[in-house]
Scaffold this active site. Structure first.
Site, PDB file in Angstrom:
ATOM      1  N   ARG A 561       0.827  -1.204   0.000  1.00 49.19           N
ATOM      2  CA  ARG A 561       0.000   0.000   0.000  1.00 49.19           C
ATOM      3  C   ARG A 561       0.864   1.258   0.000  1.00 49.19           C
ATOM      4  O   ARG A 561       1.916   1.293   0.636  1.00 49.19           O
ATOM      5  CB  ARG A 561      -0.891   0.033   1.245  1.00 49.19           C
ATOM      6  CG  ARG A 561      -1.835  -1.135   1.389  1.00 49.19           C
ATOM      7  CD  ARG A 561      -2.975  -1.159   0.436  1.00 49.19           C
ATOM      8  NE  ARG A 561      -3.787   0.028   0.435  1.00 49.19           N
ATOM      9  CZ  ARG A 561      -5.021   0.086  -0.108  1.00 49.19           C
ATOM     10  NH1 ARG A 561      -5.559  -0.989  -0.662  1.00 49.19           N
ATOM     11  NH2 ARG A 561      -5.697   1.194  -0.095  1.00 49.19           N
ATOM     12  N   VAL A 562       0.378   2.269  -0.683  1.00 51.91           N
ATOM     13  CA  VAL A 562       1.085   3.549  -0.661  1.00 51.91           C
ATOM     14  C   VAL A 562       0.302   4.572   0.157  1.00 51.91           C
ATOM     15  O   VAL A 562       0.681   5.726   0.239  1.00 51.91           O
ATOM     16  CB  VAL A 562       1.337   4.086  -2.085  1.00 51.91           C
ATOM     17  CG1 VAL A 562       2.332   3.188  -2.814  1.00 51.91           C
ATOM     18  CG2 VAL A 562       0.038   4.205  -2.871  1.00 51.91           C
ATOM     19  N   ASP A 563      -0.819   4.149   0.737  1.00 49.39           N
ATOM     20  CA  ASP A 563      -1.602   5.079   1.569  1.00 49.39           C
ATOM     21  C   ASP A 563      -1.473   4.666   3.036  1.00 49.39           C
ATOM     22  O   ASP A 563      -0.607   3.883   3.387  1.00 49.39           O
ATOM     23  CB  ASP A 563      -3.072   5.091   1.118  1.00 49.39           C
ATOM     24  CG  ASP A 563      -3.662   3.689   1.061  1.00 49.39           C
ATOM     25  OD1 ASP A 563      -3.013   2.732   1.517  1.00 49.39           O
ATOM     26  OD2 ASP A 563      -4.792   3.549   0.559  1.00 49.39           O
ATOM     27  N   ASP A 564      -2.342   5.157   3.879  1.00 48.72           N
ATOM     28  CA  ASP A 564      -2.222   4.833   5.300  1.00 48.72           C
ATOM     29  C   ASP A 564      -3.043   3.611   5.678  1.00 48.72           C
ATOM     30  O   ASP A 564      -3.746   3.582   6.677  1.00 48.72           O
ATOM     31  CB  ASP A 564      -2.617   6.047   6.148  1.00 48.72           C
ATOM     32  CG  ASP A 564      -1.589   7.146   5.996  1.00 48.72           C
ATOM     33  OD1 ASP A 564      -0.385   6.811   5.987  1.00 48.72           O
ATOM     34  OD2 ASP A 564      -1.965   8.317   5.850  1.00 48.72           O
TER      35      ASP A 564
END
Ligand code: WTA
Length: 693
Positions: A561-564
């Site tokens: 994932r590149v988000d939180d």
């Protein structure tokens, strides 16, 4: 589309070959891939010869058609299902994924009338397979089991449908299901689908708080649960959790009139269950009295089928909404091809129906194909680490689908736990939920699969409904750790920060540039959030939230994932949710949560906490902070590490610099980068000093 095809077609130049792991090729794949990842693992000719898609060429031919003529491709597949009325053939799909051109809207098979339960059960029975086993149920304790044929399953589903109708559940109403892996879980899902009700299954590991949150959001009149379940030796009193959740919902103005409770005798007796007579009713007291036939509610292809809440970057879980027709066609087709499904297969997916994998690949996908499905109530290491292979041998499982975290945890035990079982029935293995690291891939391939079973490493999401990037076993060589190529009809693209597509060998953000039948249609009650989260970051595309690279052979490698959002043992958890749970603790004023690499879980949860002035950090406090998360979300979201933080690294405008926290959490102190923009750079040293507190 044509560019995309050219790129995919470059794979037609694969060297041919067969056998075990070969080291034929070593290409320069860029920094994120280590050299051991360059293997090509060829399917054996015996496998390929019998495969549904026996060669790369055949895949290309089908893939080409699926993107050039989606209406024709998907229309032909959909025609294999039963439709009470046909869809508008001119317009199999209409879509706008581009927020700049107006509301994002996706429709497949609009105007078609069908029912997914009818297609998964009645159609199979009508085709003469009524006596085929639909579900093999394996209980937590070895020796406790059951099975249901398609006809028996249909009977049970009809009885429950009749009951639900009788208590007033109508088309479009939400029903919340909070059950462990009993046959009653898929039965409940199918019964809702049969009458056009929208099921919202909540994983039975979620806490009362989380269950209440979901009840409040979708306002069901009926909740279906059971009294208790055994996890290993320990009973979990699910009904008590539901009681609490219903009370909380009522405090928020949402009342549940009926709690249908299945008596799970192996875990707990009826008499010991807390009961509220004007609201609770035993499943066994009412459902079996209803007729075992029930007319189907024909619904529009675009009528909602289910809601499933999942975690995002911000606080509140999102109600992912799937509709009927496209989801049905997509779940069934992806199942069939990605596992090279044959009618003689016995299929076992270890996922719980509380997650999307259990929706698409325990219940709907396999049943729509008339498959025999194993469902397992227990834990994979109970009574010991050989349980999975015991079950494989017991039912002669041919397709085994699981998560890398399970592979990694079993890999730590002696191989003897595996090799003492025959496993000769196995044909295809599958992996889902997080990237599978090459060493786990190899162990799975060599030890579990005896170096003869292809591994379908399927990349997809709650939102996508079904597989997006996945091997088709037998069709092309695999690379350990790569999900390989797009499924039919899916056009993945990798974009840079500005949203420009990057060609060839590259790394970036994974997006999709067209819709596919299984795509979710909205977030329940919040279409704005749907557009903002998925379609605004890179206008014109669906944004997955994942990072990805593509190697010189066109293989896709998911990098996380590149988000939180973090992936803990394949469970998707929003860091913001864990933070909210921590700050509800009276002694915690602020929390920042990041993911860290974890040997077994893939990612672990690492929480920095700032305490109320004057409170000193202690072991007792650590435990009670963790308990707060367990109570708010569920045990599976409990932080692995609490790091006391008298101050957090913030910019002058007050934004927490998570980049720095991630480095501190993973002890990459030499890579902290520029900290001069912090309001108070001294907090960094302070945090480092407290690392082992
Ligand atoms: C991750 C689970 C790498 C990914 C089906 C995605 C994967 C998130 C894979 C969705 C895979 C799932 N390789 N990563 N084969 N499969 N993921 O919604 O980060 O629970 O965005 O759906 O899991 O998780 P979800």
């Amino acid at each position: 589309t044509e560019d995309h095809l050219r790129h995919i077609e470059s794979l037609a130049t694969f060297p041919s070959g067969a056998g075990k792991i070969s080291h034929l090729r070593a290409t320069n794949l860029g920094e994120c891939l280590s050299s051991e990842e360059h293997d090509l693992v060829f399917p054996t000719p015996e496998f390929s010869d019998k495969a549904l898609v026996p060669s790369t060429e055949k895949y290309l031919e089908m893939y080409r058609r699926s993107v050039r003529d989606p209406a024709g491709f998907w229309g032909d597949i959909a025609a294999e299902f039963y439709w009470k009325e046909k869809w508008d053939c001119e317009k199999v799909c209409s879509e706008n994924l581009d927020v700049r051109k107006g509301t994002v809207e996706i429709e497949w098979f609009k105007g078609g009338k069908t029912n997914i339960c009818f297609n998964a059960l009645d159609r199979i029975v009508d085709n003469g397979d009524g006596d085929k086993v639909a579900l093999y149920w394996e209980g937590n304790v070895p020796g406790l089991d059951d099975k249901l044929t398609y006809k028996e399953l249909l009977d049970k589903v009809c009885q429950l449908s009749n009951y639900l109708k009788d208590v007033g559940v109508k088309k479009g109403d939400a029903v919340v299901i909070y059950l462990p892996m009993l046959a009653e879980l898929p039965i409940s899902m199918l019964a809702c689908a049969r009458i056009g009700a929208v099921h919202s299954v909540v994983f039975a590991g979620f806490s009362a708080e989380s269950l209440a949150q979901r009840i409040i959001d979708c306002k069901p009149n009926v909740v279906i649960t059971c009294n208790a379940v055994l996890r290993g030796d320990k009973p979990i009193l699910l009904k008590n959790i539901v009681d609490q959740a219903i009370t909380q919902s009522a405090d928020n103005g949402v009342s549940v009139d009926l709690c249908l409770t299945y008596e799970n005798q192996s875990a707990m007796k009826k008499e010991a269950t807390k009961w509220q007579a004007d609201r609770d009713i035993w499943w066994q007291d009412v459902v079996p009295k209803y007729p075992n036939t029930c007319l189907v509610e024909w619904v529009d292809a675009e009528d909602p089928l289910f809601l499933l809440y999942t975690s995002g970057s911000t606080g509140k879980p999102k109600g992912v909404l799937h509709t009927t027709g496209g989801y049905m066609v997509y779940a069934a087709t992806t199942f069939k091809y990605a596992f090279d499904y044959k009618p003689s297969d016995v299929y076992w997916c270890t996922a719980d129906c509380g997650w999307i994998t259990g929706h698409s690949y325990v219940s709907y996908g396999p049943l729509l194909n008339g498959a025999s499905v194993v469902i397992f109530e227990g834990a994979p290491n109970y009574p010991d680490s050989g349980r999975c292979w015991d079950i494989v041998d017991k039912y002669n499982v041919t397709i085994f689908y699981t998560a890398p975290t399970l592979v990694r945890s079993l890999m730590r035990e002696k191989n003897e736990y595996v090799t003492r079982y025959s496993r000769k029935s196995l044909r295809v293995l599958g992996s889902v939920g997080e990237p599978i690291n090459p060493s786990a891939w190899r162990w799975f391939y060599n030890i579990v699969g005896d170096s003869r079973c292809p591994i379908s490493d399927t990349w997809w999401q709650t939102e996508t409904g079904g597989f997006m990037i996945t091997p088709l076993p037998g069709s092309w060589p695999q690379k350990p750790g790569s999900a390989t190529f797009p499924f039919f009809g899916v056009q993945p693209v990798i974009v840079d920060e500005k949203g420009n597509e990057i060609e060839g060998e590259c790394s970036g953000y994974l997006c999709v540039k067209n819709s596919w039948p299984g795509a979710f249609r909205t977030l329940y009650g919040d279409h704005d959030r749907y557009e903002t989260t998925y379609f605004k970051p890179f206008p014109g595309y669906y944004f997955s939230g994942d990072g990805c690279s593509r190697d010189g052979d066109g293989y896709y490698w998911l990098t996380g994932r590149v988000d939180d959002v973090i992936n803990v043992s394949g469970h998707r958890i929003g860091t913001a949710e864990v933070e909210s749970a921590l700050v509800l603790h009276p002694q915690c004023v602020e929390a920042a949560v990041v993911g860290v690499e974890h040997e077994v879980k893939g990612q672990g949860i690492y929480a920095f906490v700032t305490l109320v002035d004057g409170v000193t950090y202690s072991e007792e406090l650590r435990k009670s902070l963790i308990l707060s998360v367990r109570n708010q979300i569920g045990a599976f979201a409990a932080p692995d590490k609490i790091h006391w933080a008298p101050g957090l690294p913030k910019t002058r405008s007050g934004k927490i610099m998570r980049r720095i926290l991630r480095k501190i959490a993973s002890r990459q102190l030499e890579e902290l980068g520029d900290i001069s923009t912090l309001a108070d750079p001294a907090v960094v040293d302070q945090l480092i000093a407290l690392s082992d507190c």
